[in-house]
Design a protein around this motif. Structure first.
Motif, mmCIF file in Angstrom:
data_model
loop_
_atom_site.group_PDB
_atom_site.id
_atom_site.type_symbol
_atom_site.label_atom_id
_atom_site.label_comp_id
_atom_site.label_asym_id
_atom_site.label_seq_id
_atom_site.Cartn_x
_atom_site.Cartn_y
_atom_site.Cartn_z
ATOM 1 N N SER A 143 -35.360 -10.321 24.635
ATOM 2 C CA SER A 143 -35.268 -9.977 23.219
ATOM 3 C C SER A 143 -35.623 -8.509 22.981
ATOM 4 O O SER A 143 -34.956 -7.820 22.197
ATOM 5 C CB SER A 143 -36.174 -10.888 22.386
ATOM 6 O OG SER A 143 -37.525 -10.752 22.789
ATOM 7 N N VAL A 144 -36.666 -8.013 23.659
ATOM 8 C CA VAL A 144 -37.062 -6.615 23.497
ATOM 9 C C VAL A 144 -36.002 -5.701 24.102
ATOM 10 O O VAL A 144 -35.672 -4.642 23.546
ATOM 11 C CB VAL A 144 -38.437 -6.361 24.143
ATOM 12 C CG1 VAL A 144 -38.864 -4.911 23.948
ATOM 13 C CG2 VAL A 144 -39.475 -7.299 23.561
ATOM 14 N N PHE A 145 -35.460 -6.091 25.251
ATOM 15 C CA PHE A 145 -34.391 -5.320 25.887
ATOM 16 C C PHE A 145 -33.185 -5.195 24.958
ATOM 17 O O PHE A 145 -32.671 -4.087 24.721
ATOM 18 C CB PHE A 145 -33.977 -5.986 27.195
ATOM 19 C CG PHE A 145 -32.674 -5.490 27.751
ATOM 20 C CD1 PHE A 145 -32.618 -4.289 28.445
ATOM 21 C CD2 PHE A 145 -31.500 -6.199 27.553
ATOM 22 C CE1 PHE A 145 -31.418 -3.813 28.949
ATOM 23 C CE2 PHE A 145 -30.291 -5.732 28.045
ATOM 24 C CZ PHE A 145 -30.248 -4.535 28.747
ATOM 25 N N THR A 146 -32.735 -6.325 24.422
ATOM 26 C CA THR A 146 -31.559 -6.309 23.555
ATOM 27 C C THR A 146 -31.810 -5.497 22.299
ATOM 28 O O THR A 146 -30.927 -4.774 21.814
ATOM 29 C CB THR A 146 -31.151 -7.746 23.192
ATOM 30 O OG1 THR A 146 -30.962 -8.510 24.394
ATOM 31 C CG2 THR A 146 -29.855 -7.764 22.404
ATOM 32 N N GLU A 147 -33.019 -5.575 21.770
ATOM 33 C CA GLU A 147 -33.376 -4.784 20.599
ATOM 34 C C GLU A 147 -33.262 -3.291 20.901
ATOM 35 O O GLU A 147 -32.776 -2.511 20.075
ATOM 36 C CB GLU A 147 -34.796 -5.124 20.157
ATOM 37 C CG GLU A 147 -35.288 -4.313 18.961
ATOM 38 C CD GLU A 147 -36.746 -4.593 18.645
ATOM 39 O OE1 GLU A 147 -37.338 -3.814 17.875
ATOM 40 O OE2 GLU A 147 -37.298 -5.576 19.185
ATOM 41 N N ALA A 148 -33.704 -2.886 22.087
ATOM 42 C CA ALA A 148 -33.625 -1.476 22.470
ATOM 43 C C ALA A 148 -32.174 -1.021 22.581
ATOM 44 O O ALA A 148 -31.822 0.092 22.167
ATOM 45 C CB ALA A 148 -34.353 -1.251 23.794
ATOM 46 N N VAL A 149 -31.305 -1.874 23.131
ATOM 47 C CA VAL A 149 -29.890 -1.536 23.250
ATOM 48 C C VAL A 149 -29.257 -1.403 21.864
ATOM 49 O O VAL A 149 -28.536 -0.435 21.586
ATOM 50 C CB VAL A 149 -29.146 -2.599 24.085
ATOM 51 C CG1 VAL A 149 -27.635 -2.348 24.063
ATOM 52 C CG2 VAL A 149 -29.649 -2.599 25.529
ATOM 53 N N LEU A 150 -29.522 -2.361 20.981
ATOM 54 C CA LEU A 150 -28.939 -2.331 19.641
ATOM 55 C C LEU A 150 -29.420 -1.115 18.848
ATOM 56 O O LEU A 150 -28.649 -0.500 18.103
ATOM 57 C CB LEU A 150 -29.275 -3.621 18.897
ATOM 58 C CG LEU A 150 -28.536 -4.874 19.380
ATOM 59 C CD1 LEU A 150 -29.104 -6.120 18.726
ATOM 60 C CD2 LEU A 150 -27.039 -4.753 19.104
ATOM 61 N N GLN A 151 -30.694 -0.765 19.014
ATOM 62 C CA GLN A 151 -31.219 0.408 18.319
ATOM 63 C C GLN A 151 -30.523 1.676 18.791
ATOM 64 O O GLN A 151 -30.188 2.564 17.998
ATOM 65 C CB GLN A 151 -32.730 0.506 18.540
ATOM 66 C CG GLN A 151 -33.421 1.576 17.726
ATOM 67 C CD GLN A 151 -33.453 1.243 16.235
ATOM 68 O OE1 GLN A 151 -33.278 0.090 15.849
ATOM 69 N NE2 GLN A 151 -33.669 2.247 15.406
ATOM 70 N N PHE A 152 -30.303 1.766 20.100
ATOM 71 C CA PHE A 152 -29.594 2.917 20.667
ATOM 72 C C PHE A 152 -28.165 2.987 20.129
ATOM 73 O O PHE A 152 -27.681 4.069 19.756
ATOM 74 C CB PHE A 152 -29.588 2.806 22.181
ATOM 75 C CG PHE A 152 -28.666 3.770 22.880
ATOM 76 C CD1 PHE A 152 -28.910 5.130 22.859
ATOM 77 C CD2 PHE A 152 -27.555 3.301 23.572
ATOM 78 C CE1 PHE A 152 -28.063 6.019 23.509
ATOM 79 C CE2 PHE A 152 -26.708 4.181 24.223
ATOM 80 C CZ PHE A 152 -26.960 5.542 24.194
ATOM 81 N N LEU A 153 -27.475 1.861 20.076
ATOM 82 C CA LEU A 153 -26.101 1.851 19.585
ATOM 83 C C LEU A 153 -26.041 2.235 18.113
ATOM 84 O O LEU A 153 -25.091 2.892 17.667
ATOM 85 C CB LEU A 153 -25.480 0.468 19.789
ATOM 86 C CG LEU A 153 -25.331 0.014 21.242
ATOM 87 C CD1 LEU A 153 -24.630 -1.333 21.318
ATOM 88 C CD2 LEU A 153 -24.573 1.041 22.065
#
Length: 301
Positions: A265-275
């Protein structure tokens, strides 16, 4: 769905999201399958993206190479073919082998259209001890497993920080069951002929070649490292940031090399924030856009 890779190999993928949505291509690590991305792919689809999680050649449902060719050249040729067949310029998220493949492919072929690149716990400089531990784990279980419980125990021994899986059905997607009833990893054993520690001559990915490719990258880049990773050290991450000064850098606490699996969940959040925050892409004729922000390290708990 099926893509056609180099040499006509069938490469199978799962798609989550509307096919008209911006595409994100998810590339797994060596010895994994596309199912490693299941939770992330669903989250990306919910956020308005079309996520394609791809089985690399010789992995999962994709064809095995008749010549046993799992070299960096072959993997890059497959990725080039997949990118060119997508309906729009993708964001690429690559873990371990998938990240190295993407770094090499995009850095060496400036004609490829790509929106951004997320490298997951990988860089040109890798720690030989950590890479060797992965390879030893893969070699140790070539004779298969009698039960799914044995598979779970082997994974727990390799990655003790991750709680053992209670639902063994998820493990089944990463295994093949032979007529003798034993379970085997869902990848071609010939892959191990190319998997070498980075200090060895003729290793799968040449460090100098990767460094040169990194210097040629001109797309927004996010590097995500697991705090406890024994494959990518902070030194290796820092060296990548000198090669790509505009890249962003995030460290995920309580995660090792298997970042997406350890803290999904934290990983995916970091990816979405970057995008969400990355600079807008340039026009197709100069599609390899660069970010104007200076890199920064963000530790996420």
């Amino acid at each position: 769905m099926r893509f056609t890779g180099s040499e006509g190999l069938n490469l199978w993928a799962s798609r989550h999201g509307e096919d008209t949505a911006p595409p994100v291509l998810l590339l797994h690590g060596g010895g994994q399958t596309r199912h490693a991305w299941s939770d992330t792919a669903i989250a990306l689809a919910d956020a308005g993206y079309c996520a394609f999680s791809l089985d690399a050649r010789g992995h999962g449902e994709s064809d095995w190479s008749r010549e046993g060719d799992y070299s960096a050249r072959a993997l890059a040729a497959d990725l080039s073919a997949v990118i060119r067949s997508l309906p729009a310029r993708p964001v690429i998220v690559g873990a371990s082998m998938g990240g190295l493949t993407a770094l090499l492919t995009l850095g060496e072929d400036t004609s490829l259209d790509c929106e951004a690149l997320v490298l997951v716990d990988v860089a040109p400089r890798l720690e030989p001890r950590g890479v060797r531990r992965i390879i030893e784990f893969m070699r140790h279980h070539q004779d298969g497993f009698e039960t799914l419980e044995q598979v779970r125990d082997a994974i727990t021994a390799y990655n003790p920080r991750r709680p053992p899986s209670k639902d063994l059905s998820g493990l089944r997607k990463n295994l093949r069951q032979h007529g003798n009833g034993r379970f085997y990893w869902h990848w071609d054993p010939a892959f191990l002929n190319h998997a070498n520690a980075p200090t060895k001559a003729g290793s799968m990915f040449d460090r100098a070649r990767l460094e040169l490719a990194a210097r040629q990258l001109d797309v927004p880049v996010l590097l995500i490292r697991g705090y406890y990773s024994d494959v990518l050290s902070d030194r290796g991450a820092t060296e990548l940031l000198t090669l790509i000064p505009e890249a962003r850098y995030v460290v995920l606490k309580q995660a090792g090399h298997m970042v997406a699996g350890d803290r999904n969940s934290v990983f995916t959040e970091a990816v979405l924030q970057f995008l969400k925050e990355r600079p807008a892409a340039t026009e197709p004729e100069s599609c390899r856009t660069a970010t104007t922000e200076q890199h920064h390290e963000t530790p996420l708990s």
